[in-house]
Design an enzyme around this catalytic site. Sequence first.
Site, PDB file in Angstrom:
ATOM      1  N   ASP A 143       0.830  -1.204   0.000  1.00 23.82           N
ATOM      2  CA  ASP A 143       0.000   0.000   0.000  1.00 23.82           C
ATOM      3  C   ASP A 143       0.864   1.253   0.000  1.00 23.82           C
ATOM      4  O   ASP A 143       0.571   2.239  -0.688  1.00 23.82           O
ATOM      5  CB  ASP A 143      -0.919  -0.013   1.220  1.00 23.82           C
ATOM      6  CG  ASP A 143      -1.935   1.113   1.196  1.00 23.82           C
ATOM      7  OD1 ASP A 143      -2.469   1.420   0.110  1.00 23.82           O
ATOM      8  OD2 ASP A 143      -2.212   1.689   2.262  1.00 23.82           O
ATOM      9  N   ARG A 182     -10.453  10.280 -12.175  1.00 22.92           N
ATOM     10  CA  ARG A 182      -9.882  10.335 -10.825  1.00 22.92           C
ATOM     11  C   ARG A 182      -9.215   9.018 -10.435  1.00 22.92           C
ATOM     12  O   ARG A 182      -8.556   8.946  -9.398  1.00 22.92           O
ATOM     13  CB  ARG A 182     -10.969  10.650  -9.796  1.00 22.92           C
ATOM     14  CG  ARG A 182     -11.574  12.043  -9.894  1.00 22.92           C
ATOM     15  CD  ARG A 182     -12.671  12.200  -8.844  1.00 22.92           C
ATOM     16  NE  ARG A 182     -12.167  11.913  -7.513  1.00 22.92           N
ATOM     17  CZ  ARG A 182     -12.895  11.380  -6.529  1.00 22.92           C
ATOM     18  NH1 ARG A 182     -14.154  11.003  -6.751  1.00 22.92           N
ATOM     19  NH2 ARG A 182     -12.365  11.179  -5.339  1.00 22.92           N
TER      20      ARG A 182
END
Length: 258
Positions: A177, A222
């Site tokens: 992550d 986005r």
Amino acid sequence: MTHESHRVQMARSLGRLLKGFQSLTSLPAMRAQRSHPSACVPCRTTVALPSLFSFKPRDFSLPNSSWSSEMMRLYDHYNSQCEVEAERGETRGGPWQRLPSYNRSLKYATGGVYLSKIIQSRARLFTRNIREPGAAFEYVLFVNKEEQRCVCIFQAGHLLEGPPGHVHGGAIATMIDNVTGTHATVLSGPVMTANLNINYRSPVPLGSTVLIESSLDTKEGRKTFISCKVTSTDGSKLHTEATALFLSINVSHLLRGG
């Protein structure tokens, strides 16, 4: 002023401050160069900018005594490609750039000390919150903007144990992550993780050094889609593979919970 109005005002102030930081991300980090001449600096990253610091912070992405010989070898390999020799002995920026890493962001930036007190003055990036070198997350990231790739050299310390003698799956997920999120931010500006899909293939031995490599799949409005893999340093063993989706955000939403 109501409590909600106060939060909105704080959010707008933070948004303006961080927008100003973004506009300055192309400035050279001269202080980082003075403290470690061989280290190169990035054009843009989500961490606080060394050139804005009111006092000298510690850059955790620089070598320390806990780094193994393999981690140092890989660091030297990528760091040597941050600058290349041009004509007449001059140097210019190479294909890779090292991203500095600090244990805080707002607190070290001009004006950020006040915002950090409002938000949470003791907040720290938890992967950089262990004082003992080598005990947990030791890593350094390099980005190649032309190839839209990012590579992280990661050494897992003894505090990250899960199965006996091996790294906890949650620690691996954290690093995936971290790497993919940083890469997405370099590509798209401020983002937040929307989805992280991880497949564990082979356990990572505790104390070993591995490579975490991410690459851009596609960008849609986005949305930024990233692929990632964790391998042995020679590439012979696949430990983990993952895909991630990040959404570009307005940073002022962080304080409003939106």
